[in-house]
Design a protein around this motif. Structure first.
Motif, mmCIF file in Angstrom:
data_model
loop_
_atom_site.group_PDB
_atom_site.id
_atom_site.type_symbol
_atom_site.label_atom_id
_atom_site.label_comp_id
_atom_site.label_asym_id
_atom_site.label_seq_id
_atom_site.Cartn_x
_atom_site.Cartn_y
_atom_site.Cartn_z
ATOM 1 N N SER A 141 33.517 -9.340 -48.065
ATOM 2 C CA SER A 141 33.661 -7.981 -47.441
ATOM 3 C C SER A 141 35.231 -7.953 -47.211
ATOM 4 O O SER A 141 35.659 -6.922 -47.276
ATOM 5 N N PHE A 186 29.516 -13.853 -47.601
ATOM 6 C CA PHE A 186 29.515 -12.519 -47.170
ATOM 7 C C PHE A 186 30.535 -12.067 -46.655
ATOM 8 O O PHE A 186 31.264 -11.185 -47.025
ATOM 9 N N SER A 221 35.226 -7.450 -40.587
ATOM 10 C CA SER A 221 34.779 -8.726 -40.956
ATOM 11 C C SER A 221 35.781 -9.687 -40.808
ATOM 12 O O SER A 221 35.422 -11.088 -40.340
ATOM 13 N N ILE A 256 28.462 -5.943 -43.360
ATOM 14 C CA ILE A 256 28.523 -7.234 -43.397
ATOM 15 C C ILE A 256 28.772 -7.788 -42.097
ATOM 16 O O ILE A 256 28.255 -8.731 -41.513
#
Length: 255
Positions: free
Chosen positions: A171, A167, A145, A36
């Protein structure tokens, strides 16, 4: 995000010589966090960088191995991003691009390249590690992330769409599955709160964690070899190498 991925995928499919490439790549285990992070940071570079540079996320595994990453496939399906848009390690020759002086490289999640990729070290221009640190204690708690989200929110907050927030938030929350909710650091909590305030229609945290947790378990249809390879990690001490595999199952299936 989907339009961006389709565009760079189409560019590669044209088989024309590439001039300037900025690749974003995660660690060799290619876990949820590094995948990600690579996708979102390459998208950010594409939107904010030089127009003559092709910024692309490279997933650090062969395309044939992607079937083992059920949690990644789950969230991509949720966001309607087809697997065909992704770029895998065997889709592009990074070593040749570097030899031709056409490559710059950003590493996410990992502070160092593997021995097989040592020749790419000269191309590295940035490293984004969990909590911006390389210490093992931080890596266990942190998330690449969160480092990506922090930079995007600071430098280009207008780029954060609901899809991108989904997203990054998913993550970061995925780290909670193994370590418990108390493992969320103050910095991560701040980032999650900003994303949730910006997009209040995002699903509840508990729902995301539950869905991602369940996505690890489907191994039906895998043969024995595929099941063992799905979550295999390699430990090395000089000439001695040990492979360790994790197989997820439910108590009902076990007993």
């Amino acid at each position: 995000m989907e339009d961006y991925l389709r565009r760079i995928r189409d560019t590669l499919c044209q088989r024309k010589p590439l001039e300037k490439v900025h690749a974003v790549i995660g660690n060799k285990s290619c876990d949820f966090d590094s995948l990600i992070s690579a996708l979102t940071y390459a998208y950010y570079l594409d939107k904010t960088g030089q127009p003559d540079v092709l910024c692309l996320p490279v997933l650090n595994l062969a395309r044939a191995e992607f079937c083992y990453y059920s949690e990644i496939r789950f969230i991509l399906e949720e966001l309607s991003i087809p697997e065909s848009c992704l770029i895998f390690r065997d889709d592009i020759n990074l070593l040749q691009l570097n030899e031709d002086a056409k490559l710059t490289l950003t590493l996410v999640h990992s502070c160092v390249l593997t021995s097989e990729d040592a020749a790419l070290e000269s191309a590295v221009v940035k490293v984004l590690s969990p909590d911006e640190g390389c210490a093992a204690s931080r890596e266990l708690r942190g998330s690449a992330s969160s480092a990506v989200a922090r930079e995007i929110l600071r430098e280009a907050p207008g780029l954060v769409t609901q899809q991108l927030a989904h997203f990054l938030r998913g993550s970061i929350l995925f780290k909670c599955i193994a370590s418990g909710a108390e493992a969320i650091s103050d910095q991560q909590e701040e980032i999650l709160s900003i994303l949730e305030e910006k997009f209040p229609e995002l699903p509840p945290r508990e729902e995301i964690i539950s869905d991602l947790d369940e996505s690890k378990f489907p191994i039906h249809g895998f043969c024995f070899e595929e099941t063992i390879l799905k979550d295999m990690r390699e430990l090395s001490d000089g000439e001695v190498k040990v492979a360790i595999s994790t197989v997820y199952t439910t108590l009902e299936e076990t007993f």
